[in-house]
Design an enzyme around this catalytic site. Sequence first.
Site, PDB file in Angstrom:
ATOM      1  N   HIS A 225      -8.132 -15.034  -0.401  1.00 57.04           N
ATOM      2  CA  HIS A 225      -7.252 -14.488   0.799  1.00 57.04           C
ATOM      3  C   HIS A 225      -8.209 -14.682   2.151  1.00 57.04           C
ATOM      4  O   HIS A 225      -9.246 -14.202   2.196  1.00 57.04           O
ATOM      5  CB  HIS A 225      -7.153 -12.904   0.705  1.00 57.04           C
TER       6      HIS A 225
ATOM      7  N   HIS B 101      -9.649 -11.987  -5.292  1.00 60.96           N
ATOM      8  CA  HIS B 101      -9.201 -11.367  -6.169  1.00 60.96           C
ATOM      9  C   HIS B 101      -9.389 -12.113  -7.636  1.00 60.96           C
ATOM     10  O   HIS B 101      -8.837 -13.017  -7.626  1.00 60.96           O
ATOM     11  CB  HIS B 101      -8.032 -10.724  -6.054  1.00 60.96           C
TER      12      HIS B 101
ATOM     13  N   HIS C 237     -15.842  -3.794  -3.350  1.00 60.03           N
ATOM     14  CA  HIS C 237     -14.383  -4.264  -3.897  1.00 60.03           C
ATOM     15  C   HIS C 237     -14.132  -5.394  -4.220  1.00 60.03           C
ATOM     16  O   HIS C 237     -13.364  -5.802  -5.003  1.00 60.03           O
ATOM     17  CB  HIS C 237     -13.292  -3.622  -3.007  1.00 60.03           C
TER      18      HIS C 237
ATOM     19  N   THR D  40      -2.914  -5.607   0.426  1.00 62.72           N
ATOM     20  CA  THR D  40      -2.804  -5.257  -0.891  1.00 62.72           C
ATOM     21  C   THR D  40      -3.758  -4.154  -1.674  1.00 62.72           C
ATOM     22  O   THR D  40      -3.893  -3.944  -2.707  1.00 62.72           O
ATOM     23  CB  THR D  40      -3.340  -6.373  -1.979  1.00 62.72           C
ATOM     24  N   THR D  41      -4.531  -3.467  -0.447  1.00 62.09           N
ATOM     25  CA  THR D  41      -5.483  -2.292  -1.026  1.00 62.09           C
ATOM     26  C   THR D  41      -5.031  -1.439   0.155  1.00 62.09           C
ATOM     27  O   THR D  41      -4.328  -1.741   1.227  1.00 62.09           O
ATOM     28  CB  THR D  41      -6.856  -2.836  -0.540  1.00 62.09           C
TER      29      THR D  41
HETATM   30  C1  SG4 Z   1     -10.260  -6.431   0.315  1.00 65.16           C
HETATM   31  O1  SG4 Z   1     -10.424  -5.110  -0.082  1.00 65.16           O
HETATM   32  C2  SG4 Z   1     -11.200  -6.724   1.474  1.00 65.16           C
HETATM   33  O2  SG4 Z   1     -12.166  -6.251   1.157  1.00 65.16           O
HETATM   34  C3  SG4 Z   1     -10.652  -6.031   2.764  1.00 65.16           C
HETATM   35  O3  SG4 Z   1     -11.248  -6.370   4.059  1.00 65.16           O
HETATM   36  C4  SG4 Z   1      -9.261  -6.242   2.941  1.00 65.16           C
HETATM   37  O4  SG4 Z   1      -8.749  -5.403   4.236  1.00 65.16           O
HETATM   38  C5  SG4 Z   1      -8.391  -5.809   1.885  1.00 65.16           C
HETATM   39  O5  SG4 Z   1      -8.950  -6.443   0.773  1.00 65.16           O
HETATM   40  C6  SG4 Z   1      -6.769  -6.138   2.108  1.00 65.16           C
HETATM   41  O6  SG4 Z   1      -6.690  -7.645   2.473  1.00 65.16           O
HETATM   42  O7  SG4 Z   1      -5.584  -9.630   2.075  1.00 65.16           O
HETATM   43  N1  SG4 Z   1      -5.868  -8.364   0.288  1.00 65.16           N
HETATM   44  S1  SG4 Z   1      -5.593  -8.385   1.550  1.00 65.16           S
HETATM   45  O8  SG4 Z   1      -4.433  -7.447   1.895  1.00 65.16           O
HETATM   46  O9  SG4 Z   1      -8.473  -7.467   5.382  1.00 65.16           O
HETATM   47  C7  SG4 Z   1      -8.434  -6.299   5.329  1.00 65.16           C
HETATM   48  C8  SG4 Z   1     -12.100  -5.685   4.674  1.00 65.16           C
HETATM   49  O10 SG4 Z   1     -12.550  -4.543   4.179  1.00 65.16           O
HETATM   50  C9  SG4 Z   1      -8.014  -5.481   6.386  1.00 65.16           C
HETATM   51  C10 SG4 Z   1     -12.880  -6.339   5.668  1.00 65.16           C
HETATM   52 ZN    ZN Z   2      -6.956  -9.719  -0.418  1.00 63.48          ZN
END
Ligand code: SG4
Ligand code: ZN
Length: 258
Positions: free
Chosen positions: A119, A96, A65, A201-202
């Site tokens: 982030h 991102h 991702h 955001t995911t």
């Molecule tokens: C990304 O998919 C990261 O790979 C995720 O980290 C992360 O989830 C997710 O984004 C959401 O994070 O700062 N964009 S965000 O809101 O940090 C988390 C992992 O999969 C829980 C480790």
């Molecule tokens: Zn993020």
Amino acid sequence: TAEDFGYDGSIGPTYWGERYQECRGKHQSPININVLRVKQVALPDITFIGFNDPIDNVHVTNNGHTVLIEVENEPHPRVSGGPLDGTYVFSQMHFHWGDNDTLGSEDKINHRSFPMELHMVFYKEEYNTVKEAVTHTDGLTVLAFFYELDRHQHPAYDDITSALSNVTDPHSSIVMNNPFSFLNILPYDLRRYFTYRGSLTTPPCSEVVIWLDFEQPVRLTHEQIEVFRELRSASGKIRHNFRPIQPIGDRTVFYNID
Ligand code: SG4
Ligand code: ZN
């Protein structure tokens, strides 16, 4: 391919809510920050702990991702102060980006997009793990940094971009050769930021994040950002991985100018 979520077609953001109820919540991220509507505040200083230390054994992973940067050695960098109650421990950072330099950031400022956004994710120390932290509304804080284009290369990003060329395939990982310091990749001004309550955001879009969006962007060249666009997911290049903006609803965005 067995991707649980993506950014296009039938697994894209429009459909996340079908499998992940929280993605339909009222306090979702990202948002557009309308600077005319923010509430100016003078919050306590933020304390950045371990941000200046050179860190060894930094892992760089393509998780399909985005690219994740994680640290192995304890103690992890920490952050406290500002709008935060207590201390938050570094978990991972990731990026991102968009198909081209006109878009890519998740939050927007006055509807302006930036080509990329960093982030840095931290969990509240008293919850001990990210898994536990995401069950509390103050469980995570994410420090968000925008990028903008410059004609001059940012040397601190050379180690990251050369690591990226070794993890173009999904679920590949390497350990960086050189020590890595957080402060080196951040903008100079860390005093001016926006802060609001939002979500991951995911998927699963948990509404557990205290967002801090720093106003001053980091400057990279087009070529440095292009390296991110070469990373691959199970279904091809990750050309873009930003979620569209979500309604702000009843929330207030605060602007710290100390
Ligand atoms: C990304 O998919 C990261 O790979 C995720 O980290 C992360 O989830 C997710 O984004 C959401 O994070 O700062 N964009 S965000 O809101 O940090 C988390 C992992 O999969 C829980 C480790
Ligand atoms: Zn993020």
